[in-house]
Scaffold this active site. Sequence first.
Site, PDB file in Angstrom:
ATOM      1  CG  ASN A 217      -3.597   0.085  -5.010  1.00 34.96           C
ATOM      2  OD1 ASN A 217      -4.233  -0.205  -5.884  1.00 34.96           O
ATOM      3  ND2 ASN A 217      -3.267   1.359  -4.762  1.00 34.96           N
ATOM      4  CG  ASN A 218      -1.242  -6.001   0.249  1.00 30.50           C
ATOM      5  OD1 ASN A 218      -1.663  -7.214  -0.067  1.00 30.50           O
ATOM      6  ND2 ASN A 218      -0.284  -5.825   0.918  1.00 30.50           N
TER       7      ASN A 218
ATOM      8  CG  PHE B  77       0.418 -10.645   2.605  1.00 30.50           C
ATOM      9  CD1 PHE B  77       0.621  -9.244   3.101  1.00 30.50           C
ATOM     10  CD2 PHE B  77      -1.025 -11.271   2.788  1.00 30.50           C
ATOM     11  CE1 PHE B  77      -0.539  -8.562   3.626  1.00 30.50           C
ATOM     12  CE2 PHE B  77      -1.954 -10.450   3.455  1.00 30.50           C
ATOM     13  CZ  PHE B  77      -1.720  -9.249   4.076  1.00 30.50           C
ATOM     14  N   GLY B  78       3.789 -10.474   3.750  1.00 30.56           N
ATOM     15  CA  GLY B  78       4.048  -9.754   4.758  1.00 30.56           C
ATOM     16  C   GLY B  78       5.162 -10.610   5.780  1.00 30.56           C
ATOM     17  CE1 TYR B  79       8.372  -7.375   8.929  1.00 33.13           C
ATOM     18  CE2 TYR B  79       6.131  -6.299   8.658  1.00 33.13           C
ATOM     19  CZ  TYR B  79       7.598  -6.154   8.569  1.00 33.13           C
ATOM     20  OH  TYR B  79       8.295  -5.214   8.587  1.00 33.13           O
TER      21      TYR B  79
ATOM     22  CD  GLU C  17       3.174  11.535   2.111  1.00 30.56           C
ATOM     23  OE1 GLU C  17       4.316  11.662   2.608  1.00 30.56           O
ATOM     24  OE2 GLU C  17       2.562  12.442   1.279  1.00 30.56           O
TER      25      GLU C  17
ATOM     26  CG  HIS D  43      -3.999  -8.666  12.034  1.00 32.94           C
ATOM     27  ND1 HIS D  43      -3.338  -9.793  11.469  1.00 32.94           N
ATOM     28  CD2 HIS D  43      -3.397  -7.710  11.592  1.00 32.94           C
ATOM     29  CE1 HIS D  43      -2.794  -9.310  10.308  1.00 32.94           C
ATOM     30  NE2 HIS D  43      -2.612  -8.081  10.635  1.00 32.94           N
ATOM     31  NE  ARG D  44      -6.055  -7.001   6.943  1.00 31.51           N
ATOM     32  CZ  ARG D  44      -4.908  -7.420   6.688  1.00 31.51           C
ATOM     33  NH1 ARG D  44      -4.731  -8.648   6.460  1.00 31.51           N
ATOM     34  NH2 ARG D  44      -3.695  -6.732   6.936  1.00 31.51           N
TER      35      ARG D  44
ATOM     36  CG  ASP E 280      -1.840   1.716   9.013  1.00 36.06           C
ATOM     37  OD1 ASP E 280      -1.501   1.480   8.192  1.00 36.06           O
ATOM     38  OD2 ASP E 280      -1.372   2.291  10.010  1.00 36.06           O
TER      39      ASP E 280
END
Length: 200
Positions: free
Chosen positions: A9-10, A153-155, A41, A181-182, A70
């Site tokens: 959903n990001n 985004f993120g870090y 989860e 990395h992606r 992940d």
Amino acid sequence: MQKIMIASNNAGKVKEFKAMLSSFGAEVYSLQNLPEAIDVEETGDTFYENARLKAEVICKKTNMITIADDSGLVIDALDGRPGVYSARYAGPEKDDKANLLKVLKELESVAEAERSAKFVCVLAVSVPGKETKFAEGECVGFIQDKPYGDNGFGYDPIFYFPGADTTLAGMSQEEKNKISHRANALKELQRHWRDWVGDN
């Protein structure tokens, strides 16, 4: 044309996937396209476990080829933290800014030369009726002492990439998509795509 579900959903992550999967000639969907919300989860202890969980659950629910990732930030001086907890490091709210500030706080007394870190991305590919496969990519750099850049985004604003002499957030989307990395995980996925998924 192959239809591929990105188990996320990001919005930032989905945007990166769509850009990088364009060369696959695929029609890309995300969890945002589904009529009902699905939140898997992340109970695994490793990037591999969490990626598998998400890919297999969403593949089963949608009956579509599903790619789940992940990914997270691994900092040597913090014994690998935040790692699999990167998205919720400062709490379950998944607040990017709070996570980033917590990392900077924990590294306050750490010398610049000892702030080595890497982003890790593990992709799990679930195809209906087939065994889940994995691709992994890394991006190696350092954590700088203050944020820089408005992209990403993120870090990304604190992750300094020596090869570009800036942070990931200081790069354009196109530049980041070549070295992240992606991107590196997707390059590995591309090499195996025909064997794992097929031509059509």
